[in-house]
Design a protein around this motif. Structure first.
Motif, PDB file in Angstrom:
ATOM      1  N   SER A   1       0.906  -1.272  -0.089  1.00 25.85           N
ATOM      2  CA  SER A   1       0.082  -0.012  -0.093  1.00 25.85           C
ATOM      3  C   SER A   1       0.799   1.374   0.060  1.00 25.85           C
ATOM      4  CB  SER A   1      -0.735   0.114   1.172  1.00 25.85           C
ATOM      5  OG  SER A   1      -1.911  -1.106   1.112  1.00 25.85           O
ATOM      6  N   LEU A   2       1.929   1.165   0.695  1.00 24.99           N
ATOM      7  CA  LEU A   2       2.689   2.663   0.843  1.00 24.99           C
ATOM      8  C   LEU A   2       3.445   2.420  -0.548  1.00 24.99           C
ATOM      9  CD1 LEU A   2       4.035   1.941   4.621  1.00 24.99           C
ATOM     10  CD2 LEU A   2       2.596   3.888   3.668  1.00 24.99           C
ATOM     11  N   ASP A   3       4.178   1.514  -0.958  1.00 20.90           N
ATOM     12  CA  ASP A   3       5.224   1.594  -2.050  1.00 20.90           C
ATOM     13  C   ASP A   3       4.678   1.373  -3.249  1.00 20.90           C
ATOM     14  OD1 ASP A   3       6.995   1.705   0.034  1.00 20.90           O
ATOM     15  OD2 ASP A   3       7.932  -0.346   0.254  1.00 20.90           O
ATOM     16  N   LYS A   4       3.622   0.616  -3.526  1.00 20.30           N
ATOM     17  CA  LYS A   4       3.240   0.380  -4.981  1.00 20.30           C
ATOM     18  C   LYS A   4       4.131  -0.130  -5.805  1.00 20.30           C
ATOM     19  CE  LYS A   4      -1.124   2.196  -4.509  1.00 20.30           C
ATOM     20  NZ  LYS A   4      -1.604   1.483  -3.025  1.00 20.30           N
ATOM     21  N   PRO A   5       4.556  -1.317  -5.429  1.00 15.22           N
ATOM     22  CA  PRO A   5       5.896  -1.924  -6.114  1.00 15.22           C
ATOM     23  C   PRO A   5       5.230  -2.556  -7.491  1.00 15.22           C
ATOM     24  CG  PRO A   5       5.093  -3.486  -4.586  1.00 15.22           C
ATOM     25  CD  PRO A   5       4.447  -2.135  -4.316  1.00 15.22           C
ATOM     26  N   ASP A   6       6.109  -2.456  -8.377  1.00 16.30           N
ATOM     27  CA  ASP A   6       5.930  -2.999  -9.884  1.00 16.30           C
ATOM     28  C   ASP A   6       5.676  -4.490  -9.691  1.00 16.30           C
ATOM     29  OD1 ASP A   6       6.118  -0.585 -11.465  1.00 16.30           O
ATOM     30  OD2 ASP A   6       8.267  -0.863 -10.377  1.00 16.30           O
ATOM     31  N   LEU A   7       6.055  -5.197  -8.956  1.00 11.56           N
ATOM     32  CA  LEU A   7       6.151  -6.561  -9.043  1.00 11.56           C
ATOM     33  C   LEU A   7       6.380  -7.203  -7.386  1.00 11.56           C
ATOM     34  CD1 LEU A   7       6.411  -9.348 -10.460  1.00 11.56           C
ATOM     35  CD2 LEU A   7       8.816  -9.141 -10.314  1.00 11.56           C
ATOM     36  N   VAL A   8       5.706  -8.251  -6.996  1.00 10.27           N
ATOM     37  CA  VAL A   8       5.620  -8.710  -5.651  1.00 10.27           C
ATOM     38  C   VAL A   8       6.259 -10.013  -5.980  1.00 10.27           C
ATOM     39  CG1 VAL A   8       4.687  -9.603  -3.423  1.00 10.27           C
ATOM     40  CG2 VAL A   8       3.839  -7.456  -4.736  1.00 10.27           C
ATOM     41  N   LEU A   9       7.203 -10.544  -5.017  1.00  8.14           N
ATOM     42  CA  LEU A   9       7.750 -12.041  -5.120  1.00  8.14           C
ATOM     43  C   LEU A   9       7.421 -12.469  -3.816  1.00  8.14           C
ATOM     44  CD1 LEU A   9       9.469 -13.744  -7.036  1.00  8.14           C
ATOM     45  CD2 LEU A   9      11.599 -13.191  -5.664  1.00  8.14           C
ATOM     46  N   LEU A  10       6.291 -13.482  -3.797  1.00  4.56           N
ATOM     47  CA  LEU A  10       5.836 -13.987  -2.524  1.00  4.56           C
ATOM     48  C   LEU A  10       5.933 -15.383  -2.085  1.00  4.56           C
ATOM     49  CD1 LEU A  10       3.289 -13.360  -0.387  1.00  4.56           C
ATOM     50  CD2 LEU A  10       1.852 -14.003  -2.090  1.00  4.56           C
ATOM     51  N   ASP A  11       6.581 -15.508  -1.000  1.00  2.00           N
ATOM     52  CA  ASP A  11       6.659 -16.877  -0.382  1.00  2.00           C
ATOM     53  C   ASP A  11       5.393 -17.413   0.017  1.00  2.00           C
ATOM     54  OD1 ASP A  11       7.861 -19.209   0.699  1.00  2.00           O
ATOM     55  OD2 ASP A  11       8.348 -18.258   2.513  1.00  2.00           O
ATOM     56  N   MET A  12       5.208 -18.598   0.141  1.00  2.00           N
ATOM     57  CA  MET A  12       3.992 -19.477   0.428  1.00  2.00           C
ATOM     58  C   MET A  12       3.798 -19.793   1.868  1.00  2.00           C
ATOM     59  SD  MET A  12       1.333 -19.953  -1.943  1.00  2.00           S
ATOM     60  CE  MET A  12       1.644 -18.356  -2.144  1.00  2.00           C
ATOM     61  N   VAL A  13       4.843 -20.260   2.454  1.00  2.00           N
ATOM     62  CA  VAL A  13       4.709 -20.857   3.641  1.00  2.00           C
ATOM     63  C   VAL A  13       5.605 -19.814   4.658  1.00  2.00           C
ATOM     64  CG1 VAL A  13       5.211 -22.534   5.442  1.00  2.00           C
ATOM     65  CG2 VAL A  13       4.932 -23.135   2.911  1.00  2.00           C
ATOM     66  N   MET A  14       4.434 -18.914   5.552  1.00  2.00           N
ATOM     67  CA  MET A  14       5.034 -17.918   6.460  1.00  2.00           C
ATOM     68  C   MET A  14       4.189 -18.212   7.590  1.00  2.00           C
ATOM     69  SD  MET A  14       5.629 -14.787   4.018  1.00  2.00           S
ATOM     70  CE  MET A  14       3.887 -14.585   3.300  1.00  2.00           C
ATOM     71  N   ALA A  15       4.590 -17.670   8.748  1.00  2.00           N
ATOM     72  CA  ALA A  15       4.068 -17.623  10.012  1.00  2.00           C
ATOM     73  C   ALA A  15       2.831 -16.582   9.999  1.00  2.00           C
ATOM     74  CB  ALA A  15       4.805 -17.341  11.209  1.00  2.00           C
ATOM     75  N   GLY A  16       1.718 -16.719  10.589  1.00  2.00           N
ATOM     76  CA  GLY A  16       0.684 -15.616  10.666  1.00  2.00           C
ATOM     77  C   GLY A  16      -0.200 -15.888   9.525  1.00  2.00           C
ATOM     78  N   MET A  17       0.103 -15.465   8.264  1.00  2.00           N
ATOM     79  CA  MET A  17      -0.794 -15.390   7.016  1.00  2.00           C
ATOM     80  C   MET A  17      -0.142 -16.352   5.992  1.00  2.00           C
ATOM     81  SD  MET A  17      -2.230 -12.058   5.047  1.00  2.00           S
ATOM     82  CE  MET A  17      -2.486 -11.146   6.571  1.00  2.00           C
ATOM     83  N   TYR A  18      -0.755 -17.403   5.565  1.00  2.00           N
ATOM     84  CA  TYR A  18      -0.117 -18.206   4.502  1.00  2.00           C
ATOM     85  C   TYR A  18      -0.234 -17.390   3.225  1.00  2.00           C
ATOM     86  CZ  TYR A  18       0.499 -22.612   1.796  1.00  2.00           C
ATOM     87  OH  TYR A  18       1.216 -23.614   1.094  1.00  2.00           O
ATOM     88  N   GLY A  19       0.734 -17.652   2.340  1.00  2.00           N
ATOM     89  CA  GLY A  19       0.960 -17.009   1.057  1.00  2.00           C
ATOM     90  C   GLY A  19      -0.222 -16.770   0.072  1.00  2.00           C
ATOM     91  N   ILE A  20      -1.009 -17.612   0.140  1.00  2.00           N
ATOM     92  CA  ILE A  20      -2.260 -17.625  -0.620  1.00  2.00           C
ATOM     93  C   ILE A  20      -3.203 -16.597  -0.159  1.00  2.00           C
ATOM     94  CG2 ILE A  20      -4.472 -19.099  -1.055  1.00  2.00           C
ATOM     95  CD1 ILE A  20      -2.215 -19.884  -2.984  1.00  2.00           C
ATOM     96  N   GLU A  21      -3.194 -16.421   1.160  1.00  2.00           N
ATOM     97  CA  GLU A  21      -4.267 -15.368   1.977  1.00  2.00           C
ATOM     98  C   GLU A  21      -3.580 -14.167   1.343  1.00  2.00           C
ATOM     99  OE1 GLU A  21      -6.020 -14.211   6.037  1.00  2.00           O
ATOM    100  OE2 GLU A  21      -4.932 -15.815   6.126  1.00  2.00           O
ATOM    101  N   VAL A  22      -2.028 -13.902   1.550  1.00  2.00           N
ATOM    102  CA  VAL A  22      -1.608 -12.740   1.076  1.00  2.00           C
ATOM    103  C   VAL A  22      -1.983 -12.289  -0.159  1.00  2.00           C
ATOM    104  CG1 VAL A  22       0.444 -11.270   0.996  1.00  2.00           C
ATOM    105  CG2 VAL A  22       0.338 -13.078   2.786  1.00  2.00           C
ATOM    106  N   LEU A  23      -1.708 -13.029  -1.001  1.00  2.00           N
ATOM    107  CA  LEU A  23      -2.204 -13.170  -2.625  1.00  2.00           C
ATOM    108  C   LEU A  23      -3.344 -12.604  -2.831  1.00  2.00           C
ATOM    109  CD1 LEU A  23      -1.344 -13.632  -5.611  1.00  2.00           C
ATOM    110  CD2 LEU A  23      -1.570 -15.953  -5.298  1.00  2.00           C
ATOM    111  N   GLN A  24      -4.564 -13.348  -2.171  1.00  2.00           N
ATOM    112  CA  GLN A  24      -5.779 -12.957  -2.475  1.00  2.00           C
ATOM    113  C   GLN A  24      -5.929 -11.501  -1.958  1.00  2.00           C
ATOM    114  OE1 GLN A  24      -7.350 -15.968  -0.220  1.00  2.00           O
ATOM    115  NE2 GLN A  24      -7.742 -17.522  -1.990  1.00  2.00           N
ATOM    116  N   LYS A  25      -5.296 -10.928  -0.766  1.00  6.62           N
ATOM    117  CA  LYS A  25      -5.376  -9.529  -0.213  1.00  6.62           C
ATOM    118  C   LYS A  25      -5.080  -8.679  -1.082  1.00  6.62           C
ATOM    119  CE  LYS A  25      -6.194 -10.996   4.642  1.00  6.62           C
ATOM    120  NZ  LYS A  25      -7.717 -10.964   4.532  1.00  6.62           N
TER     121      LYS A  25
END
Length: 128
Positions: free
Chosen positions: A49-73
């Protein structure tokens, strides 16, 4: 491989492993990209939200919020977001879930420099 022409592209790396972030940062910065990092899903959403990057490289397995959930958000925040999933999980079902959630690409860990840069460049060049 050269970075996409026109100006530095901003890439957000989302991974709970500081070693993984450091490796990927080195690869991307050596190709001329500007890099920011987030260690978990909530930080990733804030950074996006702050940086508005051109691209996100997203890991799937993380504590707290799984990558798929981050991807959907991220998709809810920006339907045009360019997101590449990076994971050690090589199951076909994981790749399918990521594609259905809206990822633009999929790279497996350990990350290979040429493979990552090729995918990053092709996703960035596919501007809407």
């Amino acid at each position: 491989m050269s970075a996409v022409k026109n100006s530095k592209t901003k890439v957000l790396i989302v991974d709970d492993s500081s070693m993984s972030r450091r490796i990927v940062r080195g690869i991307l910065e050596s190709a001329g990209h500007e890099v920011t990092e987030a260690a978990d899903g909530m930080a990733a959403l804030e950074r996006y939200s702050l940086d508005k990057p051109d691209l996100v490289l997203l890991d799937m397995v993380m504590a707290g919020m799984y990558g798929i959930e981050v991807l959907q958000k991220l998709r809810e925040i920006d339907g045009q977001a360019k997101i590449i999933v990076a994971t050690a999980d090589i199951q076909h079902s994981t790749r399918e879930m990521a594609e259905q959630a809206g990822s633009c690409g999929f790279v497996t860990k350990p990350i290979k420099k040429e493979e990552l840069l090729s995918l990053v460049n092709s996703v960035l060049e596919a501007r809407p």
